[in-house]
Enzyme design. Structure first.
Site, PDB file in Angstrom:
ATOM      1  N   GLY A  58       0.830  -1.197   0.000  1.00 32.91           N
ATOM      2  CA  GLY A  58       0.000   0.000   0.000  1.00 32.91           C
ATOM      3  C   GLY A  58       0.867   1.252   0.000  1.00 32.91           C
ATOM      4  N   CYS A  59       0.239   2.383  -0.298  1.00 34.48           N
ATOM      5  CA  CYS A  59       0.981   3.630  -0.430  1.00 34.48           C
ATOM      6  C   CYS A  59       1.522   4.114   0.911  1.00 34.48           C
ATOM      7  CB  CYS A  59       0.104   4.688  -1.089  1.00 34.48           C
ATOM      8  SG  CYS A  59      -1.523   4.856  -0.362  1.00 34.48           S
ATOM      9  N   TYR A  60       0.657   4.182   1.922  1.00 34.45           N
ATOM     10  CA  TYR A  60       1.127   4.618   3.233  1.00 34.45           C
ATOM     11  C   TYR A  60       2.199   3.673   3.784  1.00 34.45           C
ATOM     12  CZ  TYR A  60      -2.837   7.933   3.779  1.00 34.45           C
ATOM     13  OH  TYR A  60      -3.739   8.964   3.662  1.00 34.45           O
TER      14      TYR A  60
END
Lengths: 331, 331, 331, 331
Positions: free
Chosen positions: C155-157
């Site tokens: 995921g991005c975070y």
């Protein structure tokens, strides 16, 4: 390899051009220069533009007399991303040394030197060069760009306006001046601290109304008077020029579309009638997008052209001039 | 009527305050001053802020020695929206003349003069005044604000942080420092041309990490160490402070909610658990919005406080100090 | 040539990935798919994304049973830019057919299937596959990515958080949980009409506090508890994660810097101490920028990592997984 | 006290109007209504608009048949911030009950019912009412607004365009149609989830070219044909209309300035020649700002008018209609 240097590399246009040249097969970026007393002198360009960390490793060098002389020895071409007057002052020595000069400023865009005193506020220092300069609207003047050693890369607003207007010049009803309303991102104002470009002061507004220095550039290239109203918009990059013209009575949508076929197989893209470009569709891109709609009852045509002011409106068009001039394939 | 003058009226804070005072029943805005050599001297404030065209008609006057002396004669209170050092230099003469001083700078926020040399970079010129100054966190120190003639209006970040943290101070687990991450709009940097506030340079980023001058202000008022990381955000107005704390084991949501009842009937609003304020909910407003959520298993509490940095973080809190100090009803 | 198809190509992540794959030497973009009933079915991708006009010419095809079967015949790898559950449902058939699967959703990021019921709201349909999946944090797990046929692209975070935290894991004082405050551009919410992503509703705000589904992803990969507070920011692309940690007493700046040498010669760049990345420094880029500052007295370290959520946080990291997996040089 | 209800109070216009009416001396906000099946039914308005927490405490009530009947009993006036057709359907019953109706939609702006089928896509349900409606351009039609029970509050673009054009109508050279290029903030598109108003999709672009429904409104009120090109801009609130006209040969700047004296002592402010309004100068304000410049050689005049689309372009102009209609002083 063809060696290209950039003078005025710390600004938005210069830095964008540095990135493009560094990535272009066949070109070597051989030097980045800033004015002698610049506070950025000595810094790697990527210190000013961290997005270039992986892409351009050259430092900014001060343009001393010695540096200029050395540059004349080893470069094949020089891009001037400098102020108008500085460009005009530098060009003679560079041309004398046999270099090809790509001037991204307005310093050589007019054959009539009076425009400089009227719109630019200075006497042109070498008016005799003006007639040798080729206006570098790359989609239109490839042959001249190949031949001339002094290329005047067009302004951002004129690029957007002329790409939209030149194909339909023959269809225009001469009784009405084309009306060009354009909005530019703030990067068009340059990388200089000023209240005008302060984040809190920026908000959509007209400026330079009925006298902007891109007005004579558009009129000269189009051969007709226009009304040109630039605006500052609250975005970083891009220009949208929305143009209203009257066409000769009876002009059909098919004729309009046909006129734009001149851009087939180029990076200037015509959208289907009634589809409109957004500024962000071209942000960071070397393309131009053109939307249009004709009211056949009233013979009114609205054309909108979107470009990135730093790319097609400056750096990527300069790159096109370079690749055309040195006989390279586009990337 | 109570006469209030503003020194440093051309900046964002000063102009915001001018608008508020001009609209406040019982107050008369009796003078707007800028430094003697300011380029804005002589202009109506609304020339700089066209949104004030209908609201504030006073011109900006240069703060000459004579102007200052005259001001001491006819004003009841003076707001200092000046640089920290300028505020510190002006306060003694104003107090001497019997005026109430509302200092929106950091010039009188600390009783310890050493903080000025360490965090502000100057020796405080009148350290003896510091102990007389009342910190003007209006929701907490009404009594002191009523009494003192020298009110140190809090900074924007401390206002957001303290409004969120003071009610729950007794619930904090002292083993973990509160962690404050805050994002401010660009107006917090002031109305000054700089590359930092250039529209094209602004993009979310931390700054002043582990040493911002609002750190000692928060720690002094809270009586505990904190980690404070300010950020610049790509918006004009507002602050969001997101604060992470550990609570004593077993603290319940009801206890947290109870703690914030101190703000009932004030302009500080607690949202239901799990609801979060947006910066734009308070842009232009004199309110503060507080959102919160407790993880009861881990005893971790996240609290977010949103204020307008120019209003509750500066001008509207100053106005609250003024109305409290002069015994007026809030508008 | 290695043939790669994308399922879920109409979203921001899918379209970004399409552009990257189309430009990557050695890869052929062999198909773009959307769900059978998608309104975008049949359109060229560039109709949705005019910036791709010159770059991706494929149309969006409906993922019928026949299309899926055909895809299994001719593709070497498939990227899933689909919803978590859809990814989990599609993976078995694709793996069965011998394809390599690059799942950009959260569908295979956890070996513990309970996390799906708790944080994702569904029972995982093929929990037996979870242990075979390789977490695709490309800078850390090259060997596993090369071997596994099922890559769970992070995921991005978590990408931003883990790139910053993993190098210093051994230096952390275990008594304090790392506190991660992160702000994402709106593209992270996907290309779906919703009030949340309405232009007028967007303004900096926390969301998903103390329970976002990227929390278990970060904690699993880091092997320790953290506080993770995501925010929505008023920009289109990018993530800034600002992380506060306590280090073991006596840790020096040199030790911190040394820890990040693991990223030398990669696209993860460490800035000098006290320099901070901006979100726009990485917008559109496949790089990550890390800034940091240590307070040696308090042993507090603040680290900030900026990435483009659609690039390093999704598509360009997926591309890195693809090139590693198929044994190619990075571009 | 005069009782005013708002139907369609959950949208941007309705909520803005609720705030204004609640603050206006002499008016009582007696009810906020949404359609029966609205998901917002029952919520306090401030749940949708936290900035109203301190200002409007009323809940949103479903507009059932009973609610409508009750409303007819106790209200003196009703504001319709509803869809065009809904307004047209509601007006007869409200007028029948003796209420004054302020329709902020386009439902009663034309005396010619054919415009509804051509530009609005429906047959007007009560065409006989159209001739009784008074167009509510408040600076121009005070007498009619005072008399008529059915006020058609103007559209946002027409307000900006007409405020700029009506004073100089007599100076226009009829050989050239006025060319209106206008840019509106996204709030003009309403508070409805749609891809068009998705944060990531918004970027300056034309729309509704040569056929927007505000075109006949402008032409009807001006009595002449115009070219009107609306644009969507990347900001929340405000409209800038930049208008190019040809004046009769020999018109002087003094004549232009004289023409705008009609706005003296009103909230429509003329700036000095060559000064230009910004959108943010009027954001949140009930004022209009007009900038202008005349090229006396070419007889070309550029006029730019900035208003807040939700205020002067909707809610604050509606409030002006209400105060005029009920014989009150403006605030």
């Amino acid at each position: 390899m063809t060696n290209i240097a950039i003078i005025g590399a710390s600004g938005y246009t210069g830095a964008t051009l540095a990135e493009l040249i560094a990535q272009q097969p066949g070109l070597t970026l051989c030097g980045l220069y800033v004015s002698e007393n610049s506070a950025d002198s000595g810094k790697p360009l990527s210190e000013l533009y961290p997005n270039l960390l992986d892409k351009v490793s050259l430092p900014l060098k001060p343009l001393t007399t010695e540096a200029l002389a050395a540059l004349c020895q080893h470069a094949d071409g020089v891009c001037l991303a400098t102020d108008h007057l500085v460009s005009a002052q530098l060009a003679p020595q560079l041309l004398e040394a046999g270099l090809s000069v790509f001037d991204l400023s307005g310093g050589h865009r007019f054959s009539d030197p009076e425009i400089y005193s009227k719109f630019y506020g200075f006497e042109h220092p070498s008016p005799e060069l003006l007639s040798q300069a080729q206006y570098g609207l790359s989609n239109w003047y490839g042959a001249g760009i190949a031949k001339s050693k002094l290329i005047a890369v067009p302004g951002c607003y004129p690029t957007a306006s002329l790409l939209a207007l030149k194909p339909i010049a023959a269809l225009l009803n001469p009784q009405m001046m084309p009306v060009i309303n354009a909005v530019s991102g703030v990067s068009g104002a340059g990388r200089k601290a000023s209240l005008t470009s302060h984040f809190c002061q920026v908000s959509l507004t007209p400026y330079g109304v009925l006298g902007h220095r891109h007005l004579p550039e558009i009129e000269t290239q189009l051969g007709t008077k226009v009304v040109f109203t630039p605006h500052l918009g609250n975005f970083k990059r891009g220009i949208l020029a929305t143009i209203t013209v009257q066409l000769e009575a009876g002009t059909t949508p098919a004729q309009v579309e046909e006129a734009y076929h001149c851009y087939d197989n180029s990076k200037v893209k015509l959208l289907p009638q009634g589809h409109w470009p957004k500024v962000d569709d071209v942000a960071g891109s070397d393309c131009a997008l053109i939307g249009w709609k004709l009211d056949s009852e009233r013979n009114t045509l609205v054309v909108a052209c979107a470009i990135d002011n730093l790319m097609k409106g400056a750096a990527s068009q300069a790159l096109e001039c370079i690749t055309i001039h040195f006989g390279m394939e586009a990337a």
